[in-house]
Design an enzyme around this catalytic site. Sequence first.
Site, PDB file in Angstrom:
ATOM      1  N   HIS A 160       0.672  -1.313   0.160  1.00  0.00           N
ATOM      2  CA  HIS A 160       0.068   0.062  -0.014  1.00  0.00           C
ATOM      3  C   HIS A 160       0.991   1.365  -0.127  1.00  0.00           C
ATOM      4  CE1 HIS A 160      -3.271  -2.666   1.283  1.00  0.00           C
ATOM      5  NE2 HIS A 160      -3.992  -1.788   0.895  1.00  0.00           N
ATOM      6  N   ARG A 193      -1.232   2.662   7.350  1.00  0.00           N
ATOM      7  CA  ARG A 193      -1.000   1.306   7.429  1.00  0.00           C
ATOM      8  C   ARG A 193      -0.469   1.015   8.861  1.00  0.00           C
ATOM      9  NH1 ARG A 193      -3.667  -0.938   4.978  1.00  0.00           N
ATOM     10  NH2 ARG A 193      -2.640  -2.948   4.628  1.00  0.00           N
ATOM     11  N   HIS A 199       0.965  -2.955   9.560  1.00  0.00           N
ATOM     12  CA  HIS A 199       2.421  -2.704   8.957  1.00  0.00           C
ATOM     13  C   HIS A 199       3.120  -2.188  10.217  1.00  0.00           C
ATOM     14  CE1 HIS A 199       2.934  -4.237   5.002  1.00  0.00           C
ATOM     15  NE2 HIS A 199       1.663  -3.394   4.629  1.00  0.00           N
ATOM     16  N   ASP A 203       8.458  -1.015   8.276  1.00  0.00           N
ATOM     17  CA  ASP A 203       7.809  -1.270   6.780  1.00  0.00           C
ATOM     18  C   ASP A 203       7.510  -0.065   6.005  1.00  0.00           C
ATOM     19  OD1 ASP A 203       7.822  -4.102   7.775  1.00  0.00           O
ATOM     20  OD2 ASP A 203       5.834  -3.953   8.354  1.00  0.00           O
TER      21      ASP A 203
END
Length: 241
Positions: A160, A193, A199, A203
């Site tokens: 994403h 995220r 995440h 990340d």
Amino acid sequence: MKRLILIAAVATLATMNVWAQQKAVQPYIPVQDLPDLIKCLPAPPAFDSPEFAYDVVRYQWGKTQRADSARAAIARRDAVWTYEALLAEFSIPFGLTISITETPEIWKLMETSLVTTDPMRVAPKAYYHRKRPFEMYEEHLLSTETEAELSGEGSYPSGHTVRGWLAALLLAEINPARADTIFARGWMYGESRVIEGAHWQSDVDASRAAASIAYAALQTSAAFREQMERAKAEFARKRGK
């Protein structure tokens, strides 16, 4: 050797699935000719590192953000894994509705660029197979309906975030006058995220670098550059109305 063969097989299958889902859009660059993110990016932080301690702090921060209903709603929208949802979010900071009917040249640029670069995340996800935060803590995502889909898939890097930051880079090139607003939304897209619990912060951080690597790779394609010029011309026509 077996592990590398498995990673290559997973990457190939994922690439085939992406192309099928995107109506067999011809990528600007074959995936095998794109930079290898396993070689480009550092490994995820070790559990006993200061960087992972920060990941844990940021995971807790993300959960506190869910109490803000407006921010939580944005994070939920950002979790939707479609180009339509992504570009609907970026249409606001971009200052123009991005759709296949309203802006076909911009849409073609964005769709083809993302189809080209989406598969770059597959090999490092399989190689590192990092557990996602919600899996490690056995807690729920903000968007609980996506848990089954994400469970067992590697956390590093964030697909994403790569999409969101690459979209920001591309749209800021088309409309540099609104680059600050576009990049602010791109940054928020990655933060979503962490708020989701999907995440770790590391990340997300690595994925912004991955998007920049992808953006640089796209510049080597003559077809990409030609489509970028068409997108800019379309934007100029629309802005002139």
